[in-house]
Design an enzyme around this catalytic site. Structure first.
Site, short mmCIF file in Angstrom:
data_model
loop_
_atom_site.label_atom_id
_atom_site.label_comp_id
_atom_site.label_asym_id
_atom_site.label_seq_id
_atom_site.Cartn_x
_atom_site.Cartn_y
_atom_site.Cartn_z
N ASN A 144 10.42 2.79 12.36
CA ASN A 144 9.60 2.01 11.24
C ASN A 144 10.74 0.87 10.80
OD1 ASN A 144 8.21 0.72 8.97
ND2 ASN A 144 7.86 2.54 8.03
N ASN A 149 4.23 -3.57 6.32
CA ASN A 149 3.17 -3.58 7.01
C ASN A 149 2.57 -2.01 7.24
OD1 ASN A 149 4.69 -2.53 9.26
ND2 ASN A 149 4.80 -4.56 10.08
N GLY A 170 3.83 4.73 10.33
CA GLY A 170 4.56 3.41 9.98
C GLY A 170 5.31 2.86 11.08
N ASP A 172 6.80 0.41 13.98
CA ASP A 172 6.14 -0.87 14.14
C ASP A 172 7.15 -1.75 15.38
OD1 ASP A 172 8.49 -1.56 12.85
OD2 ASP A 172 7.16 -1.66 11.02
N ASP A 337 -6.19 2.15 31.33
CA ASP A 337 -6.60 3.23 30.66
C ASP A 337 -7.61 3.98 31.45
OD1 ASP A 337 -6.24 5.51 28.41
OD2 ASP A 337 -8.03 4.35 27.98
N GLU A 366 -4.45 4.70 34.97
CA GLU A 366 -4.48 6.16 34.77
C GLU A 366 -5.34 6.79 35.71
OE1 GLU A 366 -5.26 9.47 31.05
OE2 GLU A 366 -6.28 7.34 31.12
#
Length: 621
Positions: A144, A149, A170, A172, A337, A366
């Site tokens: 974090n 944010n 949190g 980022d 994905d 994947e």
């Protein structure tokens, strides 16, 4: 409309959003949000979304030199218009104006036409190859760097609780940037993160796989500016960026689900129908058509509606977004994905569009399947079959499930233990280029490798040594190098925080002083071998020769004209002799073997002993 307000916080955001929502009836959004001059494909399909915008179809105008409108199409929903345009090669950068007449009033929206990124692909979209070492992390769980944010006003998920595996923690982009030197020192060349687009869902937003807006980078991660900064910081260090792409589904709160442009925008059923997760139905010559449809068109989960990629407007929306992301953020590689659940002809079309525009861009999908033939079906292969995929590489679950895992957890037998690794690699004849497969020990969906091998640090070290010497592109899941563990029951247990990434953490695993002796041992092994690998032509571009395992002793070579690397893996529970003369076709020109990991030198004219459950990586001299 919330995507226009997400980059602000607090009271300012509140008032701006109120003003914007009140003017909703007098505005519209455009997707893509911008484009570029000089793209190889000069055609583009804009999707306009606004209240009852379809009624103004006949009045639509786009005025800009070099841009021509070819077609205006109404959708089933009155709130959409699709505009087909062409952008001439000599068009200059600037801002186009889109306008419609609504209730006698002219409503306008700007559409930026940008100059392309400098280098036109040489400074980005450079591809990820077997020369690279991928570090895969979840941004919310790594570090974090910007607490402002952590929560963003207006979003549905307001959780912030590190004690809960399913709440946001949190992490980022700023936190990742703060630790790029750590990754670089480790030997990492490439960063892959779980998806970064906005997931404005009420819960479980930490993983990022339920998009609600394809053109907004999640502000809780740092938004578009933060993502661009991360991309730039990676490239400054000679590192690369992989984006995680999701075509198969979106989040239930996506605006095209809440307000469908067309009746067949999604795959919908009379009653909720979940995919049966059986990849065999894609290639089974005896498959039931009904079950085949459920496999590809069933929803992944209730919160993730399945997109109908046979609808040409859906296909264009997804393909254009992929091109937009690569150009906008300087992406070098593209991980796809849930590849096997997509419409496969659509995937071929999408892959081609990306590779036509960015020839060096690496794509891998994947393919969580069982069996090398099953996996080969979904990538470029040497099979004579009706459907031919153009996907260059896959996430290689086979070398994990039927390779390194049984090698380190099963007793040796004719078809068991390390023989499974030997057998799996012997099936590489199925692939057009097995070096483009991404090999790994674990990921965000499965039990961490340290837990898989019974928390045996020695076995983990063997796994890492195999990972960094086997053919293909190696990928390490964050924290493996510092002994992070966890059993995926449920998956949140394998998505812990990297200690030291939050200011309140008492331990800092980013530093040697914050790590235990065992953690430092594994970290240093990874660092030493990963950095050796960077300059090893034998491992990164060379050939492979493997020998049939003998009583648990497995020997393979990575080699080219410049270098030969010998790997000896003893999966037995007892000490074994290594007789170099048994491998004379590879060892004959050499006299010494230098260990890459501990500096020891072995005389190749004598028989040496390797300890039980251990591995050597040696450069022959």
């Amino acid at each position: 409309m919330i995507n226009r307000c997400l980059l602000l916080n607090g009271i300012t955001l509140f008032f701006l959003c109120c003003i914007h929502f009140n003017s909703w009836a007098q505005s519209f959004n455009v997707y893509p949000t911008n484009w570029w001059v000089g793209m190889k494909n000069t055609s583009l399909q804009l999707m306009l979304h606004g209240d009852n915008i379809g009624a103004a179809a006949s009045s639509f105008k786009l005025v800009y030199p070099g841009i021509s409108v070819k077609k205006v199409t109404k959708a089933d929903s009155p709130n959409y218009l699709f505009i087909d345009i062409t952008i001439a090669p000599n068009t200059k950068p600037g801002t186009a104006t889109l306008s419609i007449l609504k209730e006698g009033k002219a409503i306008q929206q700007s559409f930026p036409i940008k100059a392309r990124r400098p280098g036109k692909g040489t400074a980005f979209a450079q591809g990820v190859t077997a020369k690279d070492f991928i570090y895969f992390l979840m941004p919310d769980r790594f570090s974090n760097g910007d607490e402002s944010n952590d929560r963003v006003f207006g979003l549905r998920d307001q959780t912030l609780n590190r004690d809960s595996m399913y709440h946001r923690h949190g992490g980022d982009f700023k936190g990742i940037i703060n630790h790029l030197n750590y990754l670089h020192d480790l030997g990492t060349t490439t960063l892959w993160m779980t998806p970064v687009y906005l997931n404005d869902m009420p819960n479980r937003t930490e993983h990022g796989y339920a998009f609600t807006d394809h053109y907004t980078i999640d502000p809780r991660l740092g938004g578009s500016d933060g993502y661009k900064q991360l991309s730039n910081e990676l490239h400054k260090r000679g590192m690369k960026l992989i984006q995680d792409a999701v075509y198969n589904h979106v989040g239930l709160q996506h605006f095209t689900v809440q307000d469908k442009p067309m009746k067949d925008w999604l795959h919908e059923w009379p009653n909720f129908t979940q995919t049966n997760y059986k990849d065999q139905l894609q290639m089974d010559p005896y498959a039931s058509k009904v079950q085949q449809k459920i496999m590809s068109d069933g929803w992944f989960v209730k919160q993730m509606p399945d997109l109908n990629q046979t609808n040409p407007y859906v296909a264009n929306y997804l393909i254009q977004n992929a091109l937009w992301a690569v150009e906008e953020f300087g992406v070098d590689g593209w991980r796809i994905d849930t590849y096997i659940y997509n419409d496969l002809p659509f995937m071929n079309r999408c892959n081609k569009a990306l590779m036509d525009e960015y020839p060096k861009l690496t794509l891998f999908g994947e393919t969580w399947v069982h069996g090398t033939a099953n996996q080969a079906y979904f990538v470029e292969n040497n099979l004579s079959i009706p459907f031919k995929s153009n996907l260059p590489g896959a996430t290689d679950f086979q070398t994990l499930f039927y390779g390194i895992t049984p090698a380190l957890t099963e007793k040796f037998g004719w078809t068991d233990g390390v023989n499974k690794l030997y057998q799996t690699l012997s099936n590489d004849f199925l692939y057009k280029d097995p070096m483009q497969n991404v090999i790994f020990l674990d990921n965000h969906d499965m039990t961490r490798f340290l837990s898989t091998v019974g928390e045996d640090v020695g076995k983990l070290k063997m796994g890492i040594m195999w990972l960094l010497t086997c053919r293909g592109i190696p990928q390490l899941y964050y924290g493996t190098e510092i002994l992070m563990k966890g059993v995926s029951n449920p998956d949140g247990l394998v998505r812990g925080d990297f200690k030291g990434g939050w200011k309140e953490d008492q331990d800092n695993k980013f530093t040697a002083d914050g790590r235990t002796a065992a953690e430092n041992e594994v970290y240093e092994l990874t660092r030493r071998l990963a950095n050796f690998r960077k300059t090893s032509s034998a491992i990164t571009t060379g050939s492979t020769m493997q020998y049939v395992p003998d009583n648990g002793l497995y020997v393979y070579f990575r080699y080219d004209k410049k270098q030969t690397v010998m790997c000896v893996m003893n999966t037995s529970d007892k000490e074994m002799e290594v007789d170099f003369t048994k491998y004379a076709e590879m060892t004959n020109p050499f006299t010494n073997a230098l260990s890459i990991t501990n500096g020891a030198t072995y005389n190749m004219h004598s028989t040496v002993k390797i300890a039980a459950m251990s591995m050597w990586v040696m450069e022959l001299q």
